[in-house]
Design an enzyme around this catalytic site. Structure first.
Site, PDB file in Angstrom:
ATOM      1  CG  ASP A 247      44.764  46.506  38.670  1.00  0.00           C
ATOM      2  OD1 ASP A 247      43.729  45.966  39.104  1.00  0.00           O
ATOM      3  OD2 ASP A 247      45.602  47.072  39.395  1.00  0.00           O
ATOM      4  CB  ILE A 248      42.643  51.558  38.677  1.00  0.00           C
ATOM      5  CG1 ILE A 248      41.597  51.663  37.555  1.00  0.00           C
ATOM      6  CG2 ILE A 248      42.971  52.953  39.221  1.00  0.00           C
ATOM      7  CD1 ILE A 248      40.277  52.263  37.996  1.00  0.00           C
ATOM      8  CD  GLU A 290      41.239  47.301  42.141  1.00  0.00           C
ATOM      9  OE1 GLU A 290      42.236  46.943  42.791  1.00  0.00           O
ATOM     10  OE2 GLU A 290      40.076  47.143  42.536  1.00  0.00           O
TER      11      GLU A 290
END
Length: 378
Positions: A247-248, A290
């Site tokens: 996950d960003i 994301e």
């Protein structure tokens, strides 16, 4: 009144002529039976390739069946693939080209030999038949079972567009000669060309349906299909697979600072940096927003954690240069999980769900601990 009936014998010349006629008739009947058998075999072959649903199924049928029914010592296919799109998509869909050494990809029509300078006109290429020449034909027929003496290179055409070549070879020097009629092999090549174009188009559509349009990596649908397959294979071959959930961090802040177009550039670059750390056998999918998921084949948990750490560092340690001329930083949090060793009594579908859930749980812990780090589920 009585009649004297005496049997008469045809003259010797007439008897000999009758015998020759009978032999000729028997030979014609035998040839007709052989031709009928050949026609039936080729009709069955046509039906089989028309029914092929996938690229490997079609190619495998051609290479397995055509040499036998046509009594050939070499059959290969040259496919025109400018830019390598067909090769790329088929590899992405899991085609193992090591299984098809008779399949040759070329990047231009000139490599097929039907263009200017050949025996046929480029606008309407015709089959090229004649003696085998090692310099000209050796690359087309890798490792033939016996020395080849004659060849036929038959253009594969769709709507007068050249898409490849069907290459036939024989150990019989008289099998393919310049004076031989080509109607039959041209008809066969036209059927193969239609089947090739249809199956390649279907595979391309399948690939598009399994690919994320923004980043060019797989989408969730692909991973949902592949993960159970890999779990089943890992069970049979007794190796481990691992999963990363990526996950960003604070991606909304990225969008707020550089806009959605800049955010899209960051997503694409993150995908590229992840791919750079993976092997060809691994799979990367965007799960939406994301989030990305990586499937690592034949990788224990510790090895997967090491790969995850390289991915994390590659993203955190270098700024993202955007088209607008600005740079932005980003980081990722990664959760890693591996297949348990005692899950053979659990259904494959349940194991797949469990593996994703474990990686997601580890990702949650990575976020809770401050983000920009790797956490493994143990």
């Amino acid at each position: 009144m009585t009649y004297d009936v005496t049997a008469t014998t045809p003259p010797a010349g007439l008897a000999e002529e009758n015998q020759k006629l009978r032999e000729r008739m028997a030979a014609l009947l035998q040839q007709a039976e052989q031709n009928h058998a050949i026609m039936c075999r080729h009709q069955a072959f046509d039906l089989e390739i028309v029914g092929a649903a996938t690229f490997p199924e079609l190619i495998g049928t051609i290479f397995r069946t055509l040499p036998a029914i046509s009594e050939l010592d070499g059959v290969t296919l040259s496919l025109l693939d400018e830019g390598g799109d067909i090769l790329h998509v088929m590899e992405k869909l899991g085609v193992d080209f090591a299984d098809f050494p008779q399949l040759i990809f070329v990047d231009g029509e000139a490599a097929l030999g039907f263009g200017p300078g050949g025996a046929a006109q480029a606008a309407s290429p015709k089959p090229l038949l004649g003696p085998y020449a090692g310099g000209a034909h050796g690359a087309l027929f890798p490792a033939p079972p016996q020395p080849l003496r004659s060849v036929a290179l038959v253009p594969l055409l769709r709507n007068r567009r050249l898409i490849g070549s069907l290459n036939l070879a024989s150990a019989d020097a008289a099998r393919f000669t310049a004076s031989l009629g080509t109607d039959f092999i041209e008809h066969m090549a036209s059927i193969i060309a239609i089947c090739l174009e249809n199956v390649i188009s279907n595979e391309m559509l399948k690939y598009i349906g399994l690919t994320d349009s923004l980043t060019g990596v797989y989408n969730r649908r692909y991973l949902d299909r592949r993960l159970p397959e890999e779990i089943a294979r890992a069970r049979r071959q007794r190796y481990c697979i691992s999963l990363m959930y990526i996950d960003i961090d604070h991606f909304k802040r990225v969008n707020d600072s550089v806009g959605h177009q800049g955010g899209d550039e960051v997503l694409r670059e993150v995908a590229e940096r992840i791919k750079h750390e993976l092997r060809r056998s691994d799979a990367l999918a965007r799960f939406g927003g994301e989030e990305f998921v990586v499937l690592l084949i034949d990788a224990e948990l510790d090895s997967a954690v090491a790969v995850a750490e390289r991915i994390r560092a590659s993203i955190a340690n270098a700024q993202f240069a955007l088209a607008a001329g600005v740079e932005v930083g980003a980081s990722v949090s990664i959760g890693v999980a591996s297949l348990a060793g005692d899950d053979h009594d659990i259904s494959i579908e349940a194991v797949a769900q469990q593996l994703v859930a474990h990686a997601d749980s580890a990702l949650y812990q990575a976020k809770q601990r401050g983000r920009n780090q790797v956490v493994s589920f143990r």
